[in-house]
Design a protein around this motif. Structure first.
Motif, short mmCIF file in Angstrom:
data_model
loop_
_atom_site.label_atom_id
_atom_site.label_comp_id
_atom_site.label_asym_id
_atom_site.label_seq_id
_atom_site.Cartn_x
_atom_site.Cartn_y
_atom_site.Cartn_z
N ASP A 14 0.80 -1.22 0.00
CA ASP A 14 0.00 0.00 0.00
C ASP A 14 0.84 1.28 0.00
N LYS A 15 2.18 1.17 -0.05
CA LYS A 15 3.05 2.36 -0.04
C LYS A 15 4.07 2.38 -1.18
N THR A 78 7.67 4.94 -4.70
CA THR A 78 6.40 5.08 -4.00
C THR A 78 5.29 4.84 -5.01
N GLN A 112 11.81 5.42 7.08
CA GLN A 112 10.38 5.56 6.84
C GLN A 112 9.71 4.23 6.48
N TYR A 114 10.47 2.12 4.00
CA TYR A 114 10.51 1.70 2.60
C TYR A 114 11.34 0.43 2.41
N ARG A 117 9.52 -2.71 3.78
CA ARG A 117 8.41 -3.06 2.87
C ARG A 117 8.94 -3.75 1.61
#
Length: 190
Positions: A14-15, A78, A112, A114, A117
């Protein structure tokens, strides 16, 4: 070109979204090579000064998953298309089911989530699509961000290789991490 419907796309959450590196990614690779401390933590050495031609050759070698025998290179964006870093799957041993991952997030975007993920997406692919069984990696002592990331992914610290890397004027340890397919599935409730 028609708009792409990413609603059921495997290579994203979702990111962030993973994609093949492309010609235009050479500049990001080049700029990231100037972050000597991050590169030292990643490569466990101080590299020679970066050049634009080296960065272009690197991207040419790995773009579009061209060199799958040695590593699979991904760009991390992103969902809005902002480039945030790159990662790769390497040291793939199909016979024994083992592999490693390398990652670098752009300096201003670290911390953050990233990287965590992106690696989770790649672990899902390695374990659930490639039938690999064991993720092995190491972190240079003092790389607290990568240690936290390994822990967030459910990796187990398996040991320490003492004083095997000489960098920054001293011998340093490598902290060994591992994660099996079964541990990954249990930890992430897959």
């Amino acid at each position: 070109m028609r708009a792409i419907d990413y609603h059921h796309y495997f290579w994203q959450d979702d990111k962030i979204r993973l994609r093949a590196i492309q010609d235009e990614d050479w500049e990001s690779h080049y700029i990231n090579r100037f972050d000597s401390e991050a590169r030292r933590l990643l490569e466990t050495a101080i590299e020679l000064p970066p050049t634009a031609s080296e960065a272009q050759q690197f991207v040419e070698r790995f773009k579009d998953f061209a060199n799958q025998q040695s590593r699979l290179m991904f760009a991390i964006d992103t969902l809005d298309g902002e480039h945030v870093g790159a990662l790769n799957m390497n040291s793939i041993d199909e016979r024994n089911g083992t592999f490693s991952i390398g990652i670098q997030i752009d300096k201003d975007l670290r911390g953050q989530g990233y990287g965590t993920r992106a690696i989770k997406i790649l672990l899902t692919y390695a374990f659930l699509e490639r039938r690999l069984n064991k993720f092995n990696d190491y972190v240079l002592e003092g790389n607290e961000g990568s240690i936290r990331m390994m822990q967030k992914l459910g990796c187990v610290q398996e040991g320490v290789r003492r004083q095997v890397i000489y960098t920054h004027g001293k011998y340093q340890d490598l902290i060994l991490f591992g994660l099996t397919k079964d541990e990954f599935i249990a930890y992430h409730n897959i």
